[in-house]
Design a protein around this motif. Structure first.
Motif, PDB file in Angstrom:
ATOM      1  N   GLY A  86       0.832  -1.193   0.000  1.00  9.99           N
ATOM      2  CA  GLY A  86       0.000   0.000   0.000  1.00  9.99           C
ATOM      3  C   GLY A  86       0.869   1.247   0.000  1.00  9.99           C
ATOM      4  N   LEU A  87       0.219   2.394   0.119  1.00 13.98           N
ATOM      5  CA  LEU A  87       0.948   3.651  -0.046  1.00 13.98           C
ATOM      6  C   LEU A  87       0.299   4.765   0.760  1.00 13.98           C
ATOM      7  N   CYS A  88       1.129   5.601   1.351  1.00 13.12           N
ATOM      8  CA  CYS A  88       0.668   6.878   1.897  1.00 13.12           C
ATOM      9  C   CYS A  88       1.840   7.836   1.866  1.00 13.12           C
ATOM     10  N   GLY A  89       1.555   9.105   1.963  1.00 17.79           N
ATOM     11  CA  GLY A  89       2.643  10.069   1.922  1.00 17.79           C
ATOM     12  C   GLY A  89       2.171  11.467   2.268  1.00 17.79           C
ATOM     13  N   MET A  90       3.137  12.355   2.407  1.00 16.43           N
ATOM     14  CA  MET A  90       2.788  13.737   2.739  1.00 16.43           C
ATOM     15  C   MET A  90       3.922  14.675   2.344  1.00 16.43           C
ATOM     16  N   GLN A  91       3.564  15.944   2.210  1.00 12.81           N
ATOM     17  CA  GLN A  91       4.557  17.005   2.074  1.00 12.81           C
ATOM     18  C   GLN A  91       4.728  17.663   3.434  1.00 12.81           C
ATOM     19  N   ILE A  92       5.973  17.946   3.779  1.00  6.38           N
ATOM     20  CA  ILE A  92       6.292  18.601   5.044  1.00  6.38           C
ATOM     21  C   ILE A  92       6.863  19.980   4.726  1.00  6.38           C
ATOM     22  N   ASP A  93       6.232  21.014   5.248  1.00  3.42           N
ATOM     23  CA  ASP A  93       6.662  22.391   5.010  1.00  3.42           C
ATOM     24  C   ASP A  93       7.089  23.011   6.340  1.00  3.42           C
ATOM     25  N   VAL A  94       8.309  23.496   6.381  1.00  2.00           N
ATOM     26  CA  VAL A  94       8.859  24.113   7.603  1.00  2.00           C
ATOM     27  C   VAL A  94       9.057  25.598   7.355  1.00  2.00           C
ATOM     28  N   LYS A  95       8.483  26.416   8.227  1.00  2.00           N
ATOM     29  CA  LYS A  95       8.577  27.880   8.106  1.00  2.00           C
ATOM     30  C   LYS A  95       9.376  28.439   9.273  1.00  2.00           C
ATOM     31  N   GLY A  96      10.297  29.334   8.929  1.00  2.00           N
ATOM     32  CA  GLY A  96      11.082  30.020   9.947  1.00  2.00           C
ATOM     33  C   GLY A  96      10.784  31.507   9.924  1.00  2.00           C
ATOM     34  N   PRO A  97      11.765  32.345   9.678  1.00  2.00           N
ATOM     35  CA  PRO A  97      11.546  33.799   9.672  1.00  2.00           C
ATOM     36  C   PRO A  97      10.668  34.239   8.505  1.00  2.00           C
ATOM     37  N   LYS A  98      10.244  35.504   8.535  1.00  2.00           N
ATOM     38  CA  LYS A  98       9.293  36.004   7.536  1.00  2.00           C
ATOM     39  C   LYS A  98       9.874  36.034   6.132  1.00  2.00           C
ATOM     40  N   GLY A  99      11.203  36.073   6.023  1.00  2.00           N
ATOM     41  CA  GLY A  99      11.874  36.075   4.736  1.00  2.00           C
ATOM     42  C   GLY A  99      13.288  35.566   4.899  1.00  2.00           C
ATOM     43  N   LEU A 145      20.215  32.566   5.247  1.00  2.00           N
ATOM     44  CA  LEU A 145      19.490  31.728   6.188  1.00  2.00           C
ATOM     45  C   LEU A 145      18.057  31.675   5.646  1.00  2.00           C
ATOM     46  N   PRO A 146      17.634  30.552   5.074  1.00  5.80           N
ATOM     47  CA  PRO A 146      16.370  30.521   4.335  1.00  5.80           C
ATOM     48  C   PRO A 146      15.145  30.673   5.228  1.00  5.80           C
ATOM     49  N   SER A 147      14.089  31.152   4.601  1.00  2.00           N
ATOM     50  CA  SER A 147      12.822  31.355   5.307  1.00  2.00           C
ATOM     51  C   SER A 147      12.032  30.056   5.464  1.00  2.00           C
ATOM     52  N   GLU A 148      12.246  29.095   4.547  1.00  2.00           N
ATOM     53  CA  GLU A 148      11.435  27.886   4.584  1.00  2.00           C
ATOM     54  C   GLU A 148      12.184  26.718   3.960  1.00  2.00           C
ATOM     55  N   ALA A 149      11.685  25.521   4.240  1.00  6.22           N
ATOM     56  CA  ALA A 149      12.240  24.284   3.672  1.00  6.22           C
ATOM     57  C   ALA A 149      11.104  23.278   3.508  1.00  6.22           C
ATOM     58  N   HIS A 150      11.285  22.351   2.569  1.00  5.68           N
ATOM     59  CA  HIS A 150      10.192  21.441   2.215  1.00  5.68           C
ATOM     60  C   HIS A 150      10.725  20.041   1.932  1.00  5.68           C
ATOM     61  N   ALA A 151       9.906  19.055   2.198  1.00  8.83           N
ATOM     62  CA  ALA A 151      10.249  17.670   1.869  1.00  8.83           C
ATOM     63  C   ALA A 151       8.980  16.909   1.511  1.00  8.83           C
ATOM     64  N   LYS A 152       9.158  15.896   0.691  1.00 12.30           N
ATOM     65  CA  LYS A 152       8.067  14.981   0.348  1.00 12.30           C
ATOM     66  C   LYS A 152       8.484  13.580   0.787  1.00 12.30           C
ATOM     67  N   ILE A 153       7.615  12.892   1.504  1.00 11.73           N
ATOM     68  CA  ILE A 153       7.910  11.537   1.949  1.00 11.73           C
ATOM     69  C   ILE A 153       6.760  10.614   1.568  1.00 11.73           C
ATOM     70  N   ALA A 207      10.579  26.868  14.776  1.00  5.94           N
ATOM     71  CA  ALA A 207      10.096  26.431  13.465  1.00  5.94           C
ATOM     72  C   ALA A 207       8.611  26.081  13.565  1.00  5.94           C
ATOM     73  N   VAL A 208       7.904  26.355  12.485  1.00  9.52           N
ATOM     74  CA  VAL A 208       6.488  25.996  12.392  1.00  9.52           C
ATOM     75  C   VAL A 208       6.344  25.010  11.225  1.00  9.52           C
ATOM     76  N   VAL A 209       5.724  23.867  11.512  1.00 12.55           N
ATOM     77  CA  VAL A 209       5.608  22.814  10.503  1.00 12.55           C
ATOM     78  C   VAL A 209       4.150  22.596  10.134  1.00 12.55           C
ATOM     79  N   THR A 210       3.882  22.544   8.842  1.00 10.50           N
ATOM     80  CA  THR A 210       2.569  22.150   8.338  1.00 10.50           C
ATOM     81  C   THR A 210       2.765  20.974   7.387  1.00 10.50           C
ATOM     82  N   THR A 211       1.729  20.162   7.255  1.00 11.39           N
ATOM     83  CA  THR A 211       1.821  18.986   6.382  1.00 11.39           C
ATOM     84  C   THR A 211       0.616  18.928   5.456  1.00 11.39           C
ATOM     85  N   THR A 212       0.822  18.349   4.301  1.00  6.71           N
ATOM     86  CA  THR A 212      -0.253  18.118   3.331  1.00  6.71           C
ATOM     87  C   THR A 212      -0.204  16.662   2.914  1.00  6.71           C
ATOM     88  N   ARG A 213      -1.310  15.986   3.085  1.00  8.50           N
ATOM     89  CA  ARG A 213      -1.351  14.564   2.792  1.00  8.50           C
ATOM     90  C   ARG A 213      -1.463  14.308   1.292  1.00  8.50           C
TER      91      ARG A 213
END
Length: 459
Positions: free
Chosen positions: A200-213, A320-328, A357-363
């Motif tokens: 089977g399969l499942c996954g999500m995108q992970i978005d990490v937010k730091g400073p405003k820019g 020093l980046p404002s955000e970072a992203h990963a897909k798992i 850091a603030v993390v949001t996810t999208t399934r």
């Protein structure tokens, strides 16, 4: 079992025409993931419907859904005989990176008895095998040994988003004694395989937010959380150095594989060293108590499919980046549930998010694992059909891949699923220079023709 070989002469006489028709089909850029190809999805559905009408399939319809249309047709004149439902998909993957293609992805070319194009193996070429097999039998004998229903969708490559609902809404129309799918690979060249289990399969995108820019790393480095560091820390916490997944409860529902089945895997004498050489890696990696076949067929995984953020251009930029992203994604095995696993990953992320850091996810899309007894008469009939066409015994294997809709079909329609694949692992499926070996195209049609005769008296 009634045997007819008229169709083999028909196939020889019409091979060039069949290949030209396949080229037409492969020329349609039916990429379901890209909205600009929406008209091509309709074009591919209409092409498929017309191909069915031309060979004598009845009640052919292009049925709208909330997404891409479904093509349906049937031939139900074999009174008292079993009914088979044939499934395939006419959508294909995107072609990126385009510059790595040696031939244009939607201008099919035959080179060294292989046809190159996006969708050649997955799944247009294999789906086309079924259409031509039915044509050969109807043209040669004027009839079929079994009843058939055909159902082809256009969203498999994006998770069959609307197809689950279609199956449930059309349960009576799709009712059958067996489901046959050719959307998989053989064990090796010249060695056919019948797949009785899928992960089977499942996954999500992970978005990490730091400073405003983005920030100057000299002025702010050391005082502000770096989102890339935070993301790496979260991802690293999900798996240990031995390849074991460290998400709480991740393995709780994993069904143990019997020693009998493990012995069957060993009998295949898989060459791990050869695999390492073919992939050009220094060594293989994974859970130490399991073979490569067990790791890829009956054990779950968690993989990082993509990670990005910060400066990616040539040279250096001290940012020093404002955000970072990963897909798992995770490949799951019986009896793991995608919803349960996603919830466990989410809780793990919440616990391991570092300060600042603030993390949001999208399934992403998901699908349940599937396994069926390989001693079912419909599956054994497929083994005999392969032996007729290839002259060797087929092997019965599981697959590490996922076809989420298989479990839905099996559950809603309550029928066995026979996965008769004709692709090969090295055909660059989902990658540049996808191709399909025409030897398997030819033998595949004969296999499918013979299967209907084998199935005639098996159910």
């Amino acid at each position: 079992m009634r045997l007819s070989t008229h169709y083999e002469q028909f196939l020889q006489n019409n091979r060039n025409r069949h290949l030209e028709e396949l080229k037409q089909f492969l020329s349609i850029p039916s990429i379901s993931a890209l909205s600009e190809h929406k008209p091509n999805m309709v074009q591919a559905a209409e092409w498929t419907a017309e191909a069915l009408r031309q060979i004598g399939i009845e009640n052919v319809q292009v049925i709208p859904t909330e997404g891409n249309p479904v093509v349906y047709g049937d031939w139900l004149k074999a009174e008292g005989k079993p009914t088979s439902l044939i499934y395939g998909h006419y959508d294909v993957q995107p072609v990126d990176p385009l510059h790595l293609w040696e031939t244009p992805p939607f201008e099919p070319e035959i080179i060294e008895n292989k046809i190159f194009a996006r969708g050649a193996s997955d799944n247009k070429g294999q789906m086309f095998i079924h259409i031509k097999a039915l044509e050969a039998l109807l043209a040669s004998d004027g009839t079929l040994p079994v009843n058939v229903k055909l159902c082809f969708e256009g969203e498999e490559e994006i998770g069959s988003v609307h197809f689950d609902a279609f199956i449930k809404a059309h349960k009576e129309r799709l009712a059958a004694d067996v489901l046959v799918i050719s959307d998989s690979v053989m064990y090796a060249k010249g060695k056919p395989a019948i797949i009785y289990g899928l992960r089977g399969l499942c996954g999500m995108q992970i978005d990490v937010k730091g400073p405003k820019g983005d920030l100057h790393s000299g002025l702010y480095g050391g005082a502000v959380q770096n989102p890339i560091h935070a993301l790496v820390q979260i991802l690293d916490s999900m798996r240990n150095k031995q390849g074991e997944i460290t998400i709480d409860g991740f393995y709780d529902q994993v069904r143990n594989v019997s020693e009998e089945e493990r012995e069957q895997f060993r009998s295949l004498q898989f060459n791990e060293e050869q695999m390492s050489q073919e992939l050009q890696v220094t060594e293989l990696f994974g859970e130490k108590d399991y073979s490569v076949l067990e790791r890829t067929w009956v054990r779950p995984t968690l993989e990082i499919n993509g990670i990005y953020g910060g400066f990616k251009g040539e040279g250096n930029k001290t940012v020093l980046p404002s955000e970072a992203h990963a897909k798992i994604t995770c490949r799951l095995v019986p009896d793991q549930d995608p919803d349960d696993i996603v919830e466990r990953i989410q809780r793990h992320i919440d616990r391991h998010t570092p300060p600042g850091a603030v993390v949001t996810t999208t399934r992403f899309d998901s699908g349940k694992p599937f396994v069926t007894p390989f001693d079912h008469p419909a599956i054994q009939a497929a083994g005999r059909a392969y032996r007729y066409a290839y002259g060797v015994e087929a092997v019965y294997i599981r697959s590490g891949g996922s076809i989420p809709i298989v479990e839905t079909f099996a559950t809603v329609l309550n029928i066995p699923v026979v996965m008769m694949g004709f692709g090969l692992n090295d055909e660059n499926i989902h990658a540049p220079n996808e191709h399909f070996h025409l030897d398997n195209f030819d033998k595949g049609i004969i296999t499918v023709c013979q299967y209907w005769f084998e199935l005639e008296d098996s159910l």
